[in-house]
Write an enzyme that holds these catalytic residues in place. Structure first.
Site, PDB file in Angstrom:
ATOM      1  N   GLU A   1       0.889  -1.177   0.000  1.00  0.00           N
ATOM      2  CA  GLU A   1       0.000   0.000   0.000  1.00  0.00           C
ATOM      3  C   GLU A   1       0.915   1.211   0.000  1.00  0.00           C
ATOM      4  O   GLU A   1       1.549   1.522   1.007  1.00  0.00           O
ATOM      5  CB  GLU A   1      -0.891   0.004   1.251  1.00  0.00           C
ATOM      6  CG  GLU A   1      -1.793  -1.212   1.372  1.00  0.00           C
ATOM      7  CD  GLU A   1      -3.011  -1.166   0.458  1.00  0.00           C
ATOM      8  OE1 GLU A   1      -3.302  -0.082  -0.098  1.00  0.00           O
ATOM      9  OE2 GLU A   1      -3.658  -2.206   0.290  1.00  0.00           O
TER      10      GLU A   1
ATOM     11  N   CYS B   1      -2.291   9.013   2.851  1.00  0.00           N
ATOM     12  CA  CYS B   1      -2.046   8.559   1.472  1.00  0.00           C
ATOM     13  C   CYS B   1      -3.201   8.927   0.576  1.00  0.00           C
ATOM     14  O   CYS B   1      -3.017   9.227  -0.601  1.00  0.00           O
ATOM     15  CB  CYS B   1      -1.812   7.061   1.458  1.00  0.00           C
ATOM     16  SG  CYS B   1      -3.166   6.145   2.218  1.00  0.00           S
TER      17      CYS B   1
HETATM   18  P1  NAD Z   1       8.807   4.757   4.183  1.00  0.00           P
HETATM   19  O1  NAD Z   1       8.729   3.943   2.933  1.00  0.00           O
HETATM   20  O2  NAD Z   1       9.955   5.654   4.368  1.00  0.00           O
HETATM   21  O3  NAD Z   1       8.792   3.793   5.466  1.00  0.00           O
HETATM   22  C1  NAD Z   1       7.729   2.905   5.725  1.00  0.00           C
HETATM   23  C2  NAD Z   1       8.206   1.798   6.643  1.00  0.00           C
HETATM   24  O4  NAD Z   1       9.172   1.008   5.964  1.00  0.00           O
HETATM   25  C3  NAD Z   1       8.877   2.268   7.920  1.00  0.00           C
HETATM   26  O5  NAD Z   1       8.448   1.465   8.982  1.00  0.00           O
HETATM   27  C4  NAD Z   1      10.357   2.050   7.638  1.00  0.00           C
HETATM   28  O6  NAD Z   1      11.138   1.829   8.775  1.00  0.00           O
HETATM   29  C5  NAD Z   1      10.296   0.783   6.804  1.00  0.00           C
HETATM   30  N1  NAD Z   1      11.445   0.535   5.922  1.00  0.00           N
HETATM   31  C6  NAD Z   1      12.342   1.419   5.434  1.00  0.00           C
HETATM   32  N2  NAD Z   1      13.216   0.788   4.612  1.00  0.00           N
HETATM   33  C7  NAD Z   1      12.849  -0.517   4.590  1.00  0.00           C
HETATM   34  C8  NAD Z   1      13.342  -1.668   3.907  1.00  0.00           C
HETATM   35  N3  NAD Z   1      14.382  -1.619   3.076  1.00  0.00           N
HETATM   36  N4  NAD Z   1      12.711  -2.851   4.107  1.00  0.00           N
HETATM   37  C9  NAD Z   1      11.649  -2.938   4.913  1.00  0.00           C
HETATM   38  N5  NAD Z   1      11.126  -1.883   5.596  1.00  0.00           N
HETATM   39  C10 NAD Z   1      11.729  -0.685   5.420  1.00  0.00           C
HETATM   40  O7  NAD Z   1       7.422   5.543   4.258  1.00  0.00           O
HETATM   41  P2  NAD Z   1       6.993   6.653   5.328  1.00  0.00           P
HETATM   42  O8  NAD Z   1       7.734   7.906   5.046  1.00  0.00           O
HETATM   43  O9  NAD Z   1       7.041   6.083   6.701  1.00  0.00           O
HETATM   44  O10 NAD Z   1       5.448   6.847   4.975  1.00  0.00           O
HETATM   45  C11 NAD Z   1       4.990   7.759   4.035  1.00  0.00           C
HETATM   46  C12 NAD Z   1       4.587   7.045   2.767  1.00  0.00           C
HETATM   47  O11 NAD Z   1       3.620   6.046   3.068  1.00  0.00           O
HETATM   48  C13 NAD Z   1       3.914   7.958   1.771  1.00  0.00           C
HETATM   49  O12 NAD Z   1       4.423   7.703   0.483  1.00  0.00           O
HETATM   50  C14 NAD Z   1       2.452   7.554   1.841  1.00  0.00           C
HETATM   51  O13 NAD Z   1       1.718   7.810   0.680  1.00  0.00           O
HETATM   52  C15 NAD Z   1       2.555   6.113   2.139  1.00  0.00           C
HETATM   53  N6  NAD Z   1       1.317   5.630   2.745  1.00  0.00           N
HETATM   54  C16 NAD Z   1       0.499   4.811   2.019  1.00  0.00           C
HETATM   55  C17 NAD Z   1      -0.701   4.372   2.561  1.00  0.00           C
HETATM   56  C18 NAD Z   1      -1.629   3.457   1.787  1.00  0.00           C
HETATM   57  O14 NAD Z   1      -2.519   2.858   2.389  1.00  0.00           O
HETATM   58  N7  NAD Z   1      -1.491   3.328   0.473  1.00  0.00           N
HETATM   59  C19 NAD Z   1      -1.068   4.776   3.844  1.00  0.00           C
HETATM   60  C20 NAD Z   1      -0.224   5.626   4.534  1.00  0.00           C
HETATM   61  C21 NAD Z   1       0.978   6.048   3.987  1.00  0.00           C
END
Ligand code: NAD
Length: 504
Positions: free
Chosen positions: A260, A294
């Site tokens: 997501e 999001c």
């Molecule tokens: P991010 O991708 O930076 O991090 C998300 C999670 O992934 C964190 O817990 C982080 O520690 C972890 N992570 C980082 N690198 C990783 C790796 N290599 N392997 C596994 N896990 C890893 O995102 P963010 O800045 O925390 O969140 C914002 C983003 O999330 C925005 O792009 C937003 O649109 C999206 N989002 C999507 C939805 C949806 O339902 N589609 C909902 C909320 C947020």
């Protein structure tokens, strides 16, 4: 305090909770790391969490897998009953959980809504569980002497990796159905907002049947990567860039990754729409949670004949939005949670300004009390080359653009890499639906905006770069954790090999 396991990793001078649980995990903390945690209202890094060592994480996963068989054998009713008690335990700790979410996100009302959402997730999964009950034997159509029965088998261990914008909600939105399906779950929340994990793990401890079945581990990217290597199925919510990495890693292990990801949701306002309602929904859809959602509206397209009228109404409404500063319990929107996000917002505003757009409200990142804030920023005279119309914003920017006819509106809405959701305002629902059906996105709100925030029953997938996998809403939200297995019985004699002989 720094300890190695789960929620007990929160360093909180006022709480010693969780040390026992941490000690129970094991002595090897060689590659454990300390992460600093920031309060977005003060800008101060005032807390820290400890990541589990790889050895500790492996132990947590092994225990989860061992405990899962008994959890699976409880059946839906048994698991639902235990999750009801877990929800009661969360309620008993509501004040602690809200306090933790409040510090990390700088908002109070939504912190309470996040807890309410866990009850909603349980009710939603319980409502669709009967669809996955084991049915009777069914006779075959082509071969009536062969009968078959399905078995739904949960993935043993589901890993949930969540982002910082709704820390509890976006953890439990996947964890709850996975648990109801019969999986054990390890959740790794964002390192930006991990404080809530400690009181939630205390609620897990208050629900003894969940020991080893539900564990929150604090950590960052490497911890998430380690979890992908241990789980049988991954739910990831976050950015497109990280989602791609998770997908590649999961593909290497041949495990499913339900992704997501980001969005750039369009709102189309057609002639005949109620402009007050459209402006009200546009502002809420864009600026709620300071746009850190999001499914936020991030681009607005308005029929040229009503463009100026709509814009005036939007500006009037946007100007009235108040920051919840200095009093968290008064005002409409909170701070920018993740400080690096402020740079993205500043960059998009500057890019639009330099290319000739007009900033009609907001427009400046404000500093109050050490935190960063942005008021709803209505931007007029934008074009489709501007970053604010192409890149994910994740903040309260409302760029407004005029269109000539409906075909142009649909073309503009579909001109982008994302396909999360969208919205259409028209004179009536049918007209809005006609346009909505042409938008390449997983959910379209009609005569409102961002309805997926409020309504979870409609199945929807994420299109284009916004995600991958079955719907997390509706029945698939539960079904995606259940692998379908077939029991096939022959009630007649088995065929001999000669039945396939080449003899005429
Ligand atoms: P991010 O991708 O930076 O991090 C998300 C999670 O992934 C964190 O817990 C982080 O520690 C972890 N992570 C980082 N690198 C990783 C790796 N290599 N392997 C596994 N896990 C890893 O995102 P963010 O800045 O925390 O969140 C914002 C983003 O999330 C925005 O792009 C937003 O649109 C999206 N989002 C999507 C939805 C949806 O339902 N589609 C909902 C909320 C947020």
């Amino acid at each position: 305090m720094t300890s190695g396991a789960a929620a007990s990793q929160i360093s909180d001078p006022d709480s010693g909770a969780g040390q026992d649980a941490a000690q129970a995990i094991g002595p090897n903390r060689d590659d454990s790391r300390t992460l600093q945690v920031r309060d977005p209202r003060t800008g101060r890094f005032d807390s820290s969490v400890q990541t589990p060592s790889s050895a500790d994480l492996s132990v947590i996963a092994e225990r989860a897998r061992n405990a899962q068989t008994a959890w699976r054998d409880l059946g839906f009713e048994g698991r639902i009953e235990i999750m009801r008690r877990f929800c009661q335990a969360l309620e008993a700790r509501r004040a602690e959980i809200v306090a933790a979410l409040e510090i990390d996100t700088g908002r109070r009302r939504i912190a309470g809504i996040e807890i309410d959402s866990v009850h909603g997730a349980l009710a939603g999964a319980a409502a669709v569980a009967p669809m996955f009950a084991t049915p009777e034997w069914q006779a075959g159509r082509a071969a009536p002497h062969i009968k078959h029965a399905p078995q739904w088998l949960a993935y043993p261990l589901v890993g949930v990796i969540s982002p910082w914008n709704f820390p509890l909600l976006l953890s439990m939105i996947d964890a709850m159905p996975a648990l109801i399906a019969g999986s054990a779950v390890i959740v790794k929340p964002s390192e930006v907002t991990p404080r809530f994990a400690a009181p939630v793990m205390a609620a897990v401890a208050d629900t003894p049947e969940l020991a080893d079945i539900l564990t929150f581990v604090t950590g960052d990217g490497p911890t998430g990567q380690a979890l992908v290597d241990l789980a049988n199925c991954i739910c990831f919510t976050g950015s497109v860039a990280t989602g791609r990495r998770v997908a590649v890693q999961a593909a290497g292990r041949l495990i499913p990754a339900f992704l997501e990801l980001g969005g750039k949701d369009p709102l189309i306002v057609l002639e005949g729409a109620d402009l007050d309602e459209a402006a009200t929904a546009a502002l809420r859809g864009c600026a709620l949670s300071t746009g850190q959602a999001c499914q936020s509206i991030e681009r607005i397209y308005v029929a040229r004949s009503i463009h100026d009228d709509f814009l005036a109404r939007l500006v009037a409404l946007a100007s009235q939005v108040r920051l919840n500063w200095p009093d968290i319990s008064s005002g409409d929107i909170g701070p920018i949670i993740f400080e690096r996000q402020a740079e993205i917002l500043r960059g998009q505003i500057e890019d639009a300004r330099e290319r000739g757009a007009r900033i009609l409200t907001g427009g400046e990142i404000e500093t109050h009390g050490g935190g960063l804030w942005l008021r709803p920023t209505v931007i007029a005279d934008v074009d489709h080359d501007m970053a604010v119309m192409r890149d994910e914003t994740f903040g309260p920017l409302l760029p407004v653009m005029a269109f000539g006819d409906e075909d142009e509106a649909v073309r503009l809405a579909n001109d982008g890499e994302y396909g999360l959701s969208g919205a259409v305002f028209a004179a009536d629902i049918e007209q809005a639906a006609r346009i909505g059906r042409q938008i390449e996105a997983g959910a379209i709100s009609l005569n409102d905006a961002a309805l997926t925030t409020l309504f979870y029953e409609a199945g929807k997938q994420s299109f284009k770069a916004s995600g991958l996998g079955p719907s997390r809403m509706g029945a698939d939200g539960l079904g995606r954790f259940l692998r379908r297995k077939a029991l096939i019985a022959n009630t007649a004699q088995p065929l001999p090999i000669q039945a396939f002989s080449e003899d005429a």
